[in-house]
Motif scaffolding. Structure first.
Motif, mmCIF file in Angstrom:
data_model
loop_
_atom_site.group_PDB
_atom_site.id
_atom_site.type_symbol
_atom_site.label_atom_id
_atom_site.label_comp_id
_atom_site.label_asym_id
_atom_site.label_seq_id
_atom_site.Cartn_x
_atom_site.Cartn_y
_atom_site.Cartn_z
ATOM 1 N N GLU A 1 0.843 -1.203 0.000
ATOM 2 C CA GLU A 1 0.000 0.000 0.000
ATOM 3 C C GLU A 1 0.871 1.244 0.000
ATOM 4 O OE1 GLU A 1 -3.354 -0.106 -0.105
ATOM 5 O OE2 GLU A 1 -3.299 -2.301 -0.106
ATOM 6 N N ILE A 2 0.335 2.324 -0.538
ATOM 7 C CA ILE A 2 1.045 3.593 -0.490
ATOM 8 C C ILE A 2 0.991 4.148 0.931
ATOM 9 C CG2 ILE A 2 -0.958 4.955 -1.150
ATOM 10 C CD1 ILE A 2 1.016 6.734 -2.747
ATOM 11 N N SER B 1 3.001 2.629 -3.987
ATOM 12 C CA SER B 1 3.108 1.222 -3.595
ATOM 13 C C SER B 1 4.262 0.595 -4.393
ATOM 14 C CB SER B 1 1.800 0.485 -3.871
ATOM 15 O OG SER B 1 1.593 0.379 -5.263
ATOM 16 N N VAL C 1 6.550 -6.454 -0.779
ATOM 17 C CA VAL C 1 5.115 -6.626 -0.627
ATOM 18 C C VAL C 1 4.924 -7.818 0.316
ATOM 19 C CG1 VAL C 1 2.973 -7.188 -1.818
ATOM 20 C CG2 VAL C 1 4.675 -5.711 -2.924
#
Length: 119
Positions: free
Chosen positions: A67-68, A90, A115
């Motif tokens: 996620e950003i 992201s 991630v």
């Protein structure tokens, strides 16, 4: 529609990624990673600004994982003090953007946090 083959000259694009790893140049690298015109190296994360040199890149793409998120203020200040633009997104989006600009011959760097799958 005209299709053109993407040529990266000497640079190495991100070929793939998955839970905790990135594939670059046919090799799988686990954990945080930094890619630049100088090559691929492990990266110590948001506390580590040593690899980012202003004489090799103009823009650093910072992949924050799945996620950003905002880059820590101290990290952003250090990068910008070196005259490097910082774009935060992201990690998947950062990989795609890096590959496109790399194919255009731009002087870009890519700092990636892995991630991590959510439970």
């Amino acid at each position: 529609m005209r299709l053109n083959e993407v040529v990266y000259t000497d640079a190495m694009p991100v070929e793939g990624y998955g839970p905790g790893f990135f594939r670059v140049g046919g090799q799988v690298h686990e954990g945080a990673l930094y890619l630049s015109p100088d090559g691929v190296q492990r990266w110590g994360g948001l506390e580590d600004t040593a690899p980012f040199r202003h004489d090799t890149i103009d823009v650093l793409f910072l992949g924050m994982g799945a996620e950003i998120a905002h880059a820590p203020a101290a990290f952003r200040a250090e990068i910008e003090a070196r005259g490097i633009g910082l774009e935060v997104m992201s990690s998947p989006a950062a990989c795609r953007t890096y590959n496109v600009l790399l194919s255009e011959g731009r002087r870009v760097g890519l700092a990636l946090l892995p991630v991590v799958p959510t439970a």
